[in-house]
Design a protein around this motif. Structure first.
Motif, PDB file in Angstrom:
ATOM      1  N   ARG A  88       0.838  -1.199   0.000  1.00 30.91           N
ATOM      2  CA  ARG A  88       0.000   0.000   0.000  1.00 30.91           C
ATOM      3  C   ARG A  88       0.871   1.246   0.000  1.00 30.91           C
ATOM      4  O   ARG A  88       1.845   1.343   0.744  1.00 30.91           O
TER       5      ARG A  88
ATOM      6  N   GLN B  79      -0.002   5.375   0.196  1.00 36.47           N
ATOM      7  CA  GLN B  79      -1.053   6.380   0.317  1.00 36.47           C
ATOM      8  C   GLN B  79      -0.434   7.763   0.180  1.00 36.47           C
ATOM      9  O   GLN B  79       0.210   8.266   1.084  1.00 36.47           O
TER      10      GLN B  79
ATOM     11  N   ALA C   3      -5.671  11.654  -0.164  1.00 34.08           N
ATOM     12  CA  ALA C   3      -6.659  11.480   0.904  1.00 34.08           C
ATOM     13  C   ALA C   3      -7.194  10.061   0.889  1.00 34.08           C
ATOM     14  O   ALA C   3      -7.319   9.435  -0.163  1.00 34.08           O
ATOM     15  N   ALA C   4      -7.516   9.558   2.066  1.00 37.18           N
ATOM     16  CA  ALA C   4      -8.013   8.185   2.183  1.00 37.18           C
ATOM     17  C   ALA C   4      -9.294   7.981   1.395  1.00 37.18           C
ATOM     18  O   ALA C   4      -9.629   6.854   1.001  1.00 37.18           O
ATOM     19  N   SER C   5     -10.024   9.056   1.136  1.00 39.76           N
ATOM     20  CA  SER C   5     -11.284   8.947   0.397  1.00 39.76           C
ATOM     21  C   SER C   5     -11.069   8.743  -1.099  1.00 39.76           C
ATOM     22  O   SER C   5     -12.006   8.384  -1.814  1.00 39.76           O
ATOM     23  N   GLN C   6      -9.863   8.968  -1.573  1.00 42.32           N
ATOM     24  CA  GLN C   6      -9.591   8.814  -3.006  1.00 42.32           C
ATOM     25  C   GLN C   6      -9.430   7.344  -3.361  1.00 42.32           C
ATOM     26  O   GLN C   6      -8.647   6.625  -2.752  1.00 42.32           O
TER      27      GLN C   6
ATOM     28  N   PRO D 101      -8.152   4.051  -4.906  1.00 39.92           N
ATOM     29  CA  PRO D 101      -6.783   3.718  -5.309  1.00 39.92           C
ATOM     30  C   PRO D 101      -6.721   3.084  -6.696  1.00 39.92           C
ATOM     31  O   PRO D 101      -7.703   2.529  -7.201  1.00 39.92           O
TER      32      PRO D 101
ATOM     33  N   ASN E 224      -3.231   7.213  -4.488  1.00 38.55           N
ATOM     34  CA  ASN E 224      -3.237   6.012  -3.650  1.00 38.55           C
ATOM     35  C   ASN E 224      -3.025   4.792  -4.542  1.00 38.55           C
ATOM     36  O   ASN E 224      -3.621   4.689  -5.621  1.00 38.55           O
TER      37      ASN E 224
ATOM     38  N   GLY F 209     -12.809  -1.913   4.171  1.00 38.83           N
ATOM     39  CA  GLY F 209     -11.980  -0.725   4.176  1.00 38.83           C
ATOM     40  C   GLY F 209     -10.496  -0.932   4.292  1.00 38.83           C
ATOM     41  O   GLY F 209      -9.733  -0.234   3.669  1.00 38.83           O
ATOM     42  N   LYS F 210     -10.038  -1.886   5.085  1.00 41.73           N
ATOM     43  CA  LYS F 210      -8.610  -1.969   5.376  1.00 41.73           C
ATOM     44  C   LYS F 210      -8.052  -3.332   4.998  1.00 41.73           C
ATOM     45  O   LYS F 210      -8.700  -4.355   5.141  1.00 41.73           O
TER      46      LYS F 210
END
Length: 532
Positions: free
Chosen positions: A242, A244, A247-250, A252, A303, A504-505
């Protein structure tokens, strides 16, 4: 390597003090603005010692009037980055066995240098100086070259410096991919690739790595992937990387790299001649690791996820047999008609796993078929995608990076040959259109997102006297990612969510088995859509 750029043109060229001065001309652009250099060019051409034809070079030792100890004139096919790259590479090859520790590179008047020229120049230097030594202590020692200075105009200086920085980062990624590919199968095992991924994370704080072992893969129901490992004593690994940068909202981008560290063909055993080259069957995995190496250094605002299913394909009493039926993570069953078509069996589960990241796009990279080599040779990677926007973005990136691809058809009619009487689909069709039917097979597992497949069987390595890994398509992938980062809001956007399995993760997903109901539901949806 120390790369620099300084302002020096015209009469200043003869005053540059370097072990070697490389001057790039073209058949149309032969003047440098330096009287001494122009005199040498004119005299050697008139004496028939030097022809102004693409690919020609001329070495001059201790040229009168120049401070540089050596002069190499090189003729490029054009003023484009591709032509300049080839000319610089040939010039450096002509002096790499000499005591050249620092070289300066200049171009003819009228040849304007851009960041792309500078990036291509670094690629040429990296190619000319690369030596594989891990398992060959007797190999020639790396050349003396330690410094390369690009001579350019004041107005070009900023762009050239930017290109050198980008090119140097790219060269490191390409070199990593080449090194991994060149390692023999008893060195480069699935565990070794996992260790390389962990080393990247230790070296670059922007990269996070997780390695899934067999128990986790069994919980995820990756039956297709695991079927390929049945005959090997080497444990399989599923590497998740990963990066990053946004932003986490983007959403990947996801790269999926085939990591067969050695391919015997399994029970469908390959012929012995040339089988040693099957150590390169992890070229997709190597390109993903190389790309992450480059991206970690350039740090674009994007991302990125990397997925590497890696194992060996070996024959033994426990190996998967032709005719066996396996169940993929998606719930679709596969009749294994040929165990030498194993790459698609490990990739399909990785492509299903990719759904959980809700990606903007997924690109898988694999030395997948000999048929692609027959179709395209070694010049272009094969590109398969039903998504015109994604396909064009990858083609453009390849052209910009001088790491080209060629788009191939992906008509659904090619999937007819994958029908099976005993499973949802067979893992091979007929000999005709083999690269296409392989891509169609993979497409059955990619309905939830935008997807493209790169078949690099012809581009990831060279055979014959020049046998060795090329590091491709790290350049194409890197340029694609950088272009998406620059595009911002105009970058490729994800499809509406179709999967019920996304989480999510990575770490949570790795520990969480896929629910049987979710698998069955996804399989039913694909069956209704005519994809199963």
């Amino acid at each position: 390597m120390d790369y620099r750029a300084i302002s020096a043109q015209g009469p200043a060229l003869s005053q540059v003090n370097a072990d070697a001065l490389v001057v790039v001309l073209t058949p149309e652009l032969i003047q440098t603005g330096d009287a001494t250099l122009d005199r040498i060019v004119d005299e050697t051409v008139k004496a028939d010692d030097f022809a102004l034809k693409a690919g020609r070079t001329l070495y001059v030792h201790r040229p009168a009037g120049l401070k540089s100890a050596r002069l190499v004139l090189a003729v490029a096919s054009s003023a484009q980055p591709k032509g300049v790259k080839a000319a610089v590479g040939k010039a450096l090859n002509s002096v790499k066995e000499l005591g050249v520790a620092n070289a300066a590179v200049a171009v003819a008047q009228g040849l304007s240098l851009t960041d792309s020229h500078a990036q291509a120049l670094v690629q040429a230097v990296a190619d000319a100086t690369y030596v594989f030594r891990h398992t060959k202590p007797s190999a020639p020692k790396p050349g003396a070259l330690k410094k390369v200075t690009v001579l350019c105009a004041d107005t070009e200086l900023a762009a050239v410096k930017q290109g050198l920085t980008r090119g140097e980062a790219l060269a490191k990624g390409v070199t990593l991919a080449r090194e991994l590919g060149n390692l023999p199968g008893n060195y480069c095992t699935p565990s070794h690739l996992a260790q390389e991924a962990r080393q990247l994370a230790r070296t670059h704080k922007h990269i996070k790595v997780e390695v899934l072992e067999r128990p986790a893969l069994e919980k995820l129901k990756m039956g297709s992937f695991l079927s390929v490992t049945n005959g090997s004593a080497q444990p399989p690994k599923f590497i998740v990387l990963r990066y990053q940068g946004a932003a986490a909202s983007q959403a990947p981008l996801v790269l999926v790299g085939k990591g067969i560290t050695f391919d015997t063909g399994g029970i469908s055993l390959k012929p012995g001649a040339g089988m040693d080259e099957m150590k390169y069957d992890m070229g997709g995995a190597a390109s993903v690791l190389g790309t992450f190496r480059t991206i970690a250094e350039l740090q674009p605002k994007v991302n990125l996820i990397g997925l590497i299913p890696t194992c060996e394909n070996m024959p033994s009493g426990t190996a998967t047999k032709p005719g066996d039926v396996v169940t993929s993570m998606s719930g679709q069953t596969i009749e294994v008609l040929n165990t030498d078509a194993e790459g698609r069996l490990i990739l399909c589960d990785a492509l299903t796993y990719a759904e959980r990241f809700k990606p903007a796009a997924v690109v898988d990279i694999a030395t997948l078929t000999g048929a692609c080599v027959i179709a395209l040779g070694h010049q272009h990677s094969g590109l398969f995608s039903a998504d015109d926007e994604l396909a064009q973005a990858l083609l453009t990136a390849g052209q910009e990076a001088l790491d080209t691809a060629w788009r191939m058809p992906l008509d659904e009619e090619y999937g007819e040959s994958l029908k099976s009487n005993f499973a949802d689909l067979g893992n091979v069709g007929g000999r005709e259109g083999g690269a296409i039917t392989a891509a169609v097979f993979l497409s059955k597992f990619t309905q939830a997102y935008r997807w493209a497949h790169l078949d690099i069987a012809g581009s990831a390595w060279k055979s014959g006297a020049a046998k060795g890994g090329t590091g491709r398509p790290v350049g194409l992938l890197t340029q694609f990612i950088l272009n998406q980062a620059v595009a911002g809001a105009g970058a490729i956007q994800p499809l509406p969510t179709k999967s019920t399995k996304t989480v999510g993760k990575v770490s949570a997903a790795a520990r969480r088995p896929v629910a049987k109901k979710a698998v069955a539901k996804t399989a039913r949806k694909k069956a209704v859509a005519g994809q199963a």
